[in-house]
Design a protein around this motif. Structure first.
Motif, PDB file in Angstrom:
ATOM      1  N   GLU A   1      -5.600  -3.047   5.030  1.00 32.08           N
ATOM      2  CA  GLU A   1      -5.659  -1.599   4.837  1.00 32.08           C
ATOM      3  C   GLU A   1      -5.987  -0.883   6.132  1.00 32.08           C
ATOM      4  N   LYS A   2      -6.884  -1.448   6.928  1.00 29.65           N
ATOM      5  CA  LYS A   2      -7.230  -0.825   8.205  1.00 29.65           C
ATOM      6  C   LYS A   2      -6.042  -0.805   9.154  1.00 29.65           C
TER       7      LYS A   2
ATOM      8  N   VAL B   1      -2.862  -0.767   8.194  1.00 29.31           N
ATOM      9  CA  VAL B   1      -1.943   0.248   7.656  1.00 29.31           C
ATOM     10  C   VAL B   1      -2.344   1.641   8.137  1.00 29.31           C
ATOM     11  N   ARG B   2      -3.629   1.916   8.123  1.00 32.99           N
ATOM     12  CA  ARG B   2      -4.106   3.255   8.482  1.00 32.99           C
ATOM     13  C   ARG B   2      -4.011   3.531   9.990  1.00 32.99           C
ATOM     14  N   ALA B   3      -4.202   2.496  10.805  1.00 37.73           N
ATOM     15  CA  ALA B   3      -4.333   2.726  12.246  1.00 37.73           C
ATOM     16  C   ALA B   3      -3.071   2.460  13.053  1.00 37.73           C
TER      17      ALA B   3
ATOM     18  N   SER C   1       0.841  -1.199   0.000  1.00 39.09           N
ATOM     19  CA  SER C   1       0.000   0.000   0.000  1.00 39.09           C
ATOM     20  C   SER C   1       0.867   1.236   0.000  1.00 39.09           C
ATOM     21  N   ASP C   2       0.384   2.315  -0.629  1.00 38.06           N
ATOM     22  CA  ASP C   2       1.147   3.563  -0.648  1.00 38.06           C
ATOM     23  C   ASP C   2       1.439   4.027   0.766  1.00 38.06           C
ATOM     24  N   ASN C   3       0.453   3.928   1.670  1.00 43.13           N
ATOM     25  CA  ASN C   3       0.676   4.361   3.042  1.00 43.13           C
ATOM     26  C   ASN C   3       1.748   3.538   3.711  1.00 43.13           C
TER      27      ASN C   3
ATOM     28  N   HIS D   1      -5.784  -1.132  -4.995  1.00 44.87           N
ATOM     29  CA  HIS D   1      -6.538  -0.102  -4.285  1.00 44.87           C
ATOM     30  C   HIS D   1      -7.915  -0.604  -3.863  1.00 44.87           C
TER      31      HIS D   1
ATOM     32  N   LEU E   1      -8.778  -1.237  -0.031  1.00 42.83           N
ATOM     33  CA  LEU E   1      -9.444  -0.334   0.904  1.00 42.83           C
ATOM     34  C   LEU E   1     -10.592  -1.054   1.613  1.00 42.83           C
TER      35      LEU E   1
END
Length: 202
Positions: free
Chosen positions: A153-154, A156-158, A2-4, A145, A148
């Motif tokens: 993905e969750k 990665v974000r958190a 993922s980009d993040n 993508h 998401l």
């Protein structure tokens, strides 16, 4: 990757740019998550890092049977029993998976989690002091993508620490890690700021 995750994991470094010392690997027992585990084990082997393998299984809520209407209590009790069986089976499978990986020579801690998978993974990473999470994804390169909303993905974000996402078609994860995160072949941008893909085309 993922980009993040790429932005937070340059050089497979842990928090603060240091080499990871504690690597957390969530698994759902799929081939994709086992591929991520093998990558993480090779990385831990190279860095002499600790590794924790975790799984989030359904947990029975014993209060449910008493909260539903009498006509639903039999079904609720059956659901609780099934959840108990699944949790026990998952615990056994987690231990078996760790035992199968003993040839890597890396001690593997195991941890069963409760609750929503992404939240539980992030919570364990914080409590254990993980400085890298390696997680598998079932998405394919052409639709990454669409990741998401998935557990990966969750996370990665958190997550407060870097997250390295291993995809099914990533070739690099099949070999010995060279200190570079999955999904970033070719290393860092060159002196002119061009990404690795542009360098290869010179």
């Amino acid at each position: 990757m993922s980009d993040n995750a790429s932005a937070g994991s340059a050089g497979a470094a842990g928090s603060g740019g240091q080499a990871p010392r504690r690597i957390l690997v969530p698994t759902d027992f799929s081939p994709a998550s086992e591929k991520a585990l093998d990558y993480a084990l090779r990385l831990a082997q190279k860095l002499s890092a600790d590794l924790c393998l975790c799984h989030c299984a359904p947990q029975p809520d014993y209060e449910v049977a008493g909260l539903v209407s009498p006509g639903m209590r039999t079904a609720a009790a059956a659901f609780i029993e099934k959840a108990m069986e699944m949790a026990i089976a998952a615990r056994i499978e987690l231990a078996d998976l760790a035992a199968r990986k003993l040839d890597f020579g890396v001690p593997i801690m195991t941890e069963m989690l409760e609750g929503r998978a992404a939240d539980a993974i992030v919570r364990l990473a914080r409590q254990w002091g993980a400085d890298l999470i390696v997680i598998g994804s079932r998405s394919r390169p052409g639709i990454r993508h669409v990741l998401l909303g998935s557990v990966a993905e969750k996370v990665v974000r958190a997550a407060a620490c870097p997250v390295l996402v291993v995809h099914p078609d990533d070739r690099q994860s099949e070999g010995q890690p060279e200190g570079q995160p999955e999904g970033q072949p070719g290393g860092q941008p060159d002196s002119q700021g061009r990404p690795p893909g542009d360098q290869a085309g010179q």
